[in-house]
Design a protein around this motif. Structure first.
Motif, PDB file in Angstrom:
ATOM      1  N   ILE A 196       1.292  -0.777  -0.318  1.00  0.00           N
ATOM      2  CA  ILE A 196       0.059  -0.688  -0.210  1.00  0.00           C
ATOM      3  C   ILE A 196       1.039   1.386  -0.309  1.00  0.00           C
ATOM      4  O   ILE A 196       0.345   2.094  -0.819  1.00  0.00           O
ATOM      5  CB  ILE A 196      -1.192  -0.123   1.319  1.00  0.00           C
ATOM      6  CG1 ILE A 196      -1.973  -1.305   1.341  1.00  0.00           C
ATOM      7  CG2 ILE A 196      -1.912   1.561   1.275  1.00  0.00           C
ATOM      8  CD1 ILE A 196      -2.764  -1.450   2.561  1.00  0.00           C
ATOM      9  N   GLY A 197       1.860   1.342   0.825  1.00  0.00           N
ATOM     10  CA  GLY A 197       2.603   2.447   0.958  1.00  0.00           C
ATOM     11  C   GLY A 197       3.774   2.721  -0.265  1.00  0.00           C
ATOM     12  O   GLY A 197       3.284   4.031  -0.974  1.00  0.00           O
ATOM     13  N   LEU A 198       4.237   1.539  -1.309  1.00  0.00           N
ATOM     14  CA  LEU A 198       5.331   1.851  -2.052  1.00  0.00           C
ATOM     15  C   LEU A 198       3.888   1.963  -3.452  1.00  0.00           C
ATOM     16  O   LEU A 198       4.947   3.034  -3.926  1.00  0.00           O
ATOM     17  CB  LEU A 198       6.100   0.484  -2.226  1.00  0.00           C
ATOM     18  CG  LEU A 198       6.897   0.351  -1.200  1.00  0.00           C
ATOM     19  CD1 LEU A 198       7.836  -1.089  -1.700  1.00  0.00           C
ATOM     20  CD2 LEU A 198       7.512   1.646  -0.729  1.00  0.00           C
ATOM     21  N   PHE A 199       2.870   1.614  -3.129  1.00  0.00           N
ATOM     22  CA  PHE A 199       1.979   1.752  -4.499  1.00  0.00           C
ATOM     23  C   PHE A 199       2.187   2.481  -4.678  1.00  0.00           C
ATOM     24  O   PHE A 199       1.830   3.930  -5.350  1.00  0.00           O
ATOM     25  CB  PHE A 199       1.105   0.388  -4.529  1.00  0.00           C
ATOM     26  CG  PHE A 199       0.090   0.834  -5.719  1.00  0.00           C
ATOM     27  CD1 PHE A 199      -0.117   0.942  -7.281  1.00  0.00           C
ATOM     28  CD2 PHE A 199      -0.911   1.953  -5.093  1.00  0.00           C
ATOM     29  CE1 PHE A 199      -0.404   1.276  -7.622  1.00  0.00           C
ATOM     30  CE2 PHE A 199      -2.442   2.123  -6.543  1.00  0.00           C
ATOM     31  CZ  PHE A 199      -1.979   1.906  -7.670  1.00  0.00           C
ATOM     32  N   THR A 200       1.403   3.458  -3.302  1.00  0.00           N
ATOM     33  CA  THR A 200       0.973   5.230  -2.957  1.00  0.00           C
ATOM     34  C   THR A 200       2.480   5.859  -3.261  1.00  0.00           C
ATOM     35  O   THR A 200       1.918   6.165  -4.474  1.00  0.00           O
ATOM     36  CB  THR A 200       0.623   5.570  -2.055  1.00  0.00           C
ATOM     37  OG1 THR A 200      -0.488   4.470  -1.115  1.00  0.00           O
ATOM     38  CG2 THR A 200       0.047   6.560  -1.957  1.00  0.00           C
ATOM     39  N   VAL A 201       3.348   5.283  -3.241  1.00  0.00           N
ATOM     40  CA  VAL A 201       4.215   6.662  -3.747  1.00  0.00           C
ATOM     41  C   VAL A 201       4.194   6.741  -5.346  1.00  0.00           C
ATOM     42  O   VAL A 201       4.651   7.195  -6.247  1.00  0.00           O
ATOM     43  CB  VAL A 201       5.914   5.793  -3.289  1.00  0.00           C
ATOM     44  CG1 VAL A 201       6.506   7.070  -4.035  1.00  0.00           C
ATOM     45  CG2 VAL A 201       5.419   6.060  -1.816  1.00  0.00           C
ATOM     46  N   GLY A 202       4.861   5.299  -5.636  1.00  0.00           N
ATOM     47  CA  GLY A 202       4.603   4.951  -7.362  1.00  0.00           C
ATOM     48  C   GLY A 202       3.498   5.706  -7.807  1.00  0.00           C
ATOM     49  O   GLY A 202       3.464   6.092  -9.201  1.00  0.00           O
ATOM     50  N   GLY A 203       2.515   5.860  -7.165  1.00  0.00           N
ATOM     51  CA  GLY A 203       1.276   5.738  -8.438  1.00  0.00           C
ATOM     52  C   GLY A 203       0.702   7.498  -8.602  1.00  0.00           C
ATOM     53  O   GLY A 203       0.928   8.032  -9.118  1.00  0.00           O
ATOM     54  N   LEU A 204       1.227   7.537  -7.049  1.00  0.00           N
ATOM     55  CA  LEU A 204       1.284   9.380  -7.566  1.00  0.00           C
ATOM     56  C   LEU A 204       2.747   9.944  -7.631  1.00  0.00           C
ATOM     57  O   LEU A 204       2.195  10.792  -8.491  1.00  0.00           O
ATOM     58  CB  LEU A 204       1.456  10.251  -5.802  1.00  0.00           C
ATOM     59  CG  LEU A 204      -0.058  10.182  -5.226  1.00  0.00           C
ATOM     60  CD1 LEU A 204       0.492  10.638  -3.223  1.00  0.00           C
ATOM     61  CD2 LEU A 204      -0.646  10.401  -5.248  1.00  0.00           C
ATOM     62  N   THR A 205       3.945   9.873  -7.627  1.00  0.00           N
ATOM     63  CA  THR A 205       4.305  10.102  -8.530  1.00  0.00           C
ATOM     64  C   THR A 205       4.118   9.939 -10.643  1.00  0.00           C
ATOM     65  O   THR A 205       4.802  10.301 -11.111  1.00  0.00           O
ATOM     66  CB  THR A 205       5.902   8.930  -8.536  1.00  0.00           C
ATOM     67  OG1 THR A 205       5.858   7.700  -8.396  1.00  0.00           O
ATOM     68  CG2 THR A 205       6.661  10.243  -7.291  1.00  0.00           C
ATOM     69  N   GLY A 206       3.608   9.048 -10.431  1.00  0.00           N
ATOM     70  CA  GLY A 206       2.537   8.758 -12.138  1.00  0.00           C
ATOM     71  C   GLY A 206       1.774   9.969 -12.502  1.00  0.00           C
ATOM     72  O   GLY A 206       1.745  10.182 -13.625  1.00  0.00           O
TER      73      GLY A 206
END
Lengths: 104, 225, 541
Positions: free
Chosen positions: C357-367
């Motif tokens: 959840i944490g890492l996907f959120t970072v990856g998604g927001l930078t997307g």
């Protein structure tokens, strides 16, 4: 999922012959019409006739008219995805160059 | 063996509960496969659309170099094969073993004629030097600076008709297997699913050709005298 | 074996023996394990390339390998990891094993097609491996024309052919899953009682079926152009290399969701199990998977903002890209809401789910940064992009895969993994991952381009940090390999339902019998019905 009694619709030989004749006539018509000057409508007519032929084959030879909703949905989905591929690609090629900036 | 599955037969594989369920699964599977084929050819149709919209005049000239009468007749042959195919499926529904065999052989025959004519047409292109990527390429009536665009038309022509013919060859292979099985009397009114789904494939390949014919042979013929 | 326990219960692992019983199996569970072995091999091959890349980047001079070799290293790292590890990972291993069990079926709809899919992956992998050994390929995993068609002197065709064949493996797996979900559900297993893992795999299968064929035809055109000089993408003849990019990304953007959607499904299972609550907004989470699959097809042009693509197309694709954030956010918010007032336990799978959840959120927001036209032009082809997609693919997809492997390991093998070691390695992976990839965001923002092995000296500190993180990460990946294998023999014997979870897969024994259930299950409850489960416990207790 589906009622087994509902599955085997056996169409008459006559109906298949009629569809075949319609398809052959449509092929002749599209070949002949290509020689007439209809302006931009040549392509429209050619694709319309092809679409009608596709519908005849799909509905009668591929039995879609007897198929369940799921099959119809699958076919519609496939055509929709083809449209996505074509349309979104053409957003680029149809608007390429009108900005006057090289490469855009 | 601790196992609640019934014994396996061709008409009812072990993973299914009823024959209707198995038939539904096979039909849905084939339709999904045809969707993948729509997208596969869809990539080619996209390429076609882009370049025809960029070079309409050259494409009209290049298209006119194909013989549309042969193309139309060959389309007729393919439509005939679709008719015999659906008749084979009908014979399957009725469990008429002899008719299954006859119509499958007829379908194979018409498919073979189509491929033969296609081979003849390809050979013509080689003789006319309308082969993209070769130094000898030259199309009459097209300016030297546009010869590259004419090559693009023939690239698309060979790629699309080639991939279509490949699908026909695969279809012919499947028909041959079906004919062998039909001779052994494998099919009946309660088990003809292989003929049914092969029919779907065969008609699909026909539909692709229904679009290839006008798109490749009939572009703005009235412009070119 | 002399020491075999007398009258051991028959299950899918001991029902038959010998190599042939595995290579010709039609059992979806055994095929899942065949996939597990295959993709693990490719994970370590891809990892070896990654190691060489990180070692090379320790110093700014580029003194370990030549530029040509470096090009091959990052290409083969990506080809191994994307096409032969991430895309098959969860669907082909965990999906294959559990999708039929979770809907109460005896097998997939087409077991022989399933076995064929595995062979196709192996054959495709063999072609690509051959290309790697014979000299490698240097085009980048994107095979952009005209470099790939005209100029590259490396093994383009063998690699592309391998990907083409593996693509059919992916298509057939997706087709099999869709048919199975439609036709093989057990009595009472309605669409809205299906576990979210099944929904996620269903959505993934839609992408595999609709997207992969376009990659296939693109590879065919690449092949025809390279071998027969057809010239469809050749600018000298009026062709357009950008058209190749359109066709390539039509598949390859949705392919990102092939990698991450199944992970989201795993996370839904884990979050629900270890907070002992039904997933908040089940229907929203289910539909968001389908929405991601659909929207994913509308945004591919955001990979091409700095290509020759028209600016207007860029604006359309940029606008549409933001919509993907909506279903993604629905998932993250609903997982978080599920935790609220849950009875949370911190077993290893849950640690991976939190990591996801944490890492996907970072990856998604930078997307989202990258979907913005102006911002993207600043960071295109920098390490910012590299960091972004590793947060999605490693921080997202791989975390979900490892979480799922731990969650279902007792069911697959009938043995427990050692919890202490597993928690330690989850922690090591989380720390190592962030140390590897967070500095790359900064590097990219400062302007370090991707795909270069020589870089200005001022970037060295961050690169050394990244390489240090990669070594930690490598240790984190090796530990589970060791204890998983160890547990096969020495692990505690697992009960049918070690986590007290609700899914059908926990109602059958561990490992499951050949046809999954002794009797076809009848489903009477909604998915994740922990409320009535706990009520029953109170009554009994």
């Amino acid at each position: 999922m589906s009622d087994p009694h509902e599955q085997t619709h056996i169409d008459s030989v006559g109906s298949y012959v009629k569809i075949l004749l319609a398809l052959l006539v449509a092929t002749g018509v599209t070949t002949a019409v290509a020689r007439l000057d209809l302006g931009a409508f040549n392509t429209v007519v050619a694709l319309s006739i092809a679409s009608v032929k596709m519908l005849l084959v799909a509905l009668f030879f591929m039995h879609i008219r007897h198929s369940n909703k799921l099959t119809k949905l699958v076919v519609a989905g496939g055509l929709l995805w083809l449209a996505i591929l074509l349309l979104l690609t053409m957003t680029d090629f149809a608007t390429r160059g009108i900005l006057g900036v090289p490469g855009k | 063996m601790a196992d609640h599955a019934p014994a396996e037969t061709l008409a009812l594989r072990v993973q299914f509960d009823t024959e209707a369920q198995q038939k539904d699964a096979s039909t849905l599977g084939m339709w999904l496969f045809l969707i993948t084929e729509i997208m596969f050819f869809g990539g080619m149709f996209t390429v076609y659309t882009v370049y025809r919209s960029w070079y309409p005049d050259v494409f009209a000239i290049a298209s006119s170099s194909l013989n549309e009468i042969i193309g139309a007749l060959n389309t007729g042959v393919l439509l005939l094969s679709s008719f015999t195919m659906v008749m084979a499926v009908r014979a399957g529904q009725l469990g008429q073993r002899k008719a299954i065999l006859i119509f499958l052989i007829l379908t194979l025959l018409f498919g073979g004629i189509f491929l033969g004519v296609k081979g003849y047409e390809w050979n013509q292109k080689f003789e006319e030097h309308h082969i993209p990527g070769q130094a000898a390429f030259h199309l009459e009536g097209v300016a030297p600076s546009d010869q590259g665009h004419a090559q693009l038309f023939f690239s698309i022509y060979f790629a699309m008709t080639g991939l279509h013919a490949l699908h026909m060859v695969i279809g012919v292979g499947i028909l041959l297997t079906l004919i062998v099985q039909a001779r052994k009397g494998r099919f009946s009114a309660s088990y003809y699913t292989p003929i049914d789904v092969t029919g779907l494939y065969w008609h699909f390949v026909d539909v692709i050709w229904i679009f290839l014919f006008p798109l490749l042979y009939l572009i703005d013929r009235h412009l070119v005298k | 074996m002399i020491t075999a326990a007398p009258q051991e219960r028959e299950h899918y692992l001991n029902a038959s023996h010998g190599l042939k019983s595995w290579l010709l199996t039609k059992d979806h569970k055994r095929i899942g394990l065949l996939y597990l072995a295959t993709i693990t091999l490719f994970f370590f091959i891809g990892g070896a390339f990654a190691t060489l890349i990180r070692v090379e980047l320790l110093t700014p001079q580029g003194n370990l390998v030549s530029s040509e070799t470096y090009n091959k290293l990052f290409t083969m790292h990506a080809v191994s990891m994307i096409f032969f590890f991430l895309i098959p990972s969860i669907p082909a291993v965990l999906g294959n094993f559990f999708l039929p069990i979770m809907i109460g079926a005896r097998d997939l709809a087409f077991p022989r097609l399933n076995l064929l899919s595995w062979y196709l992956l192996v054959i495709g992998g063999a072609f690509s491996l051959f290309a790697m050994i014979a000299g490698g390929v240097d085009t980048g995993w994107t095979f952009y024309t005209p470099y790939s068609t005209t100029y590259s002197n490396s093994w383009v065709i063998a690699t592309a052919l391998g990907i083409f064949i593996a693509g059919f493996s992916s298509i057939l797996t997706g087709l099999n899953f869709i048919v199975t979900v439609h036709t093989m559900r057990a009595p009472g297993m309605t669409w809205f009682r299906m576990p979210l893992f099944v929904w996620a795999n269903y959505a993934t299968s839609l992408i595999q079926v609709l997207g992969t064929p376009v990659l296939a035809v693109t590879i065919v055109l690449l092949f025809l152009e390279r071998v027969f000089h057809l010239g469809i993408f050749d600018p000298a003849r009026g062709g357009d290399p950008v058209l190749f990019q359109h066709l390539f990304w039509f598949y390859s953007h949705p392919a990102v969701y092939i990698m991450v959607l199944p992970s989201m499904g795993v996370v839904s299972e884990i979050i629900s199990t270890f907070s002992r609550k039904a997933i908040f907004g089940y229907a929203f989470v289910a539909f968001s998977s389908v929405a991601i699959a659909v929207l994913g097809f509308l945004v591919w042009g955001h990979h091409m903002f700095v290509s020759g693509q028209s600016l207007y197309a860029g604006m359309v694709f940029s606008f549409l890209s933001y919509f993907v954030a909506i279903p993604s956010a629905i998932k993250v918010f609903n997982w978080t809401a599920t935790l609220y007032k849950g009875s949370i336990s911190f077993q290893t799978p849950m640690l991976y789910a939190f990591g996801f959840i944490g890492l996907f959120t970072v990856g998604g927001l930078t997307g989202l940064f990258l979907a913005a036209l102006g911002m993207d032009i600043h960071v295109t082809d920098t390490y910012f992009v590299v960091a972004h997609f590793h947060y999605i693919m490693v921080g997202g997809a791989l975390m979900g895969y490892l979480g799922g492997m731990h969650f279902w390991w007792p069911k697959i093998t009938g043995r427990m993994y050692p919890e202490g070691w597993a928690k330690l390695s989850a922690l090591v992976i989380f720390l190592g991952f962030n140390l590897t990839f967070f500095p790359q965001f900064i590097l990219g923002y400062l302007g370090m381009p991707r795909r270069y092995h020589v870089y200005p000296a001022e970037f060295q500190v961050l690169n050394v940090l990244s390489t240090a993180g990669a070594s930690v990460l490598a240790v984190g990946y090796v530990i589970p390999m060791i204890y998983f294998i160890w547990s096969l023999r020495y692990g505690k014997v697992a009960s049918a339902n070690p986590w007290g979870a609700t899914g059908l897969e926990w109602k059958t024994s561990s490992p499951p019998p050949v046809h999954n259930f002794e009797e076809t299950p009848v489903v009477t409850h909604e998915a994740y019905d922990y409320a009535s489960l706990m009520a029953e416990e109170v009554e009994v207790g």
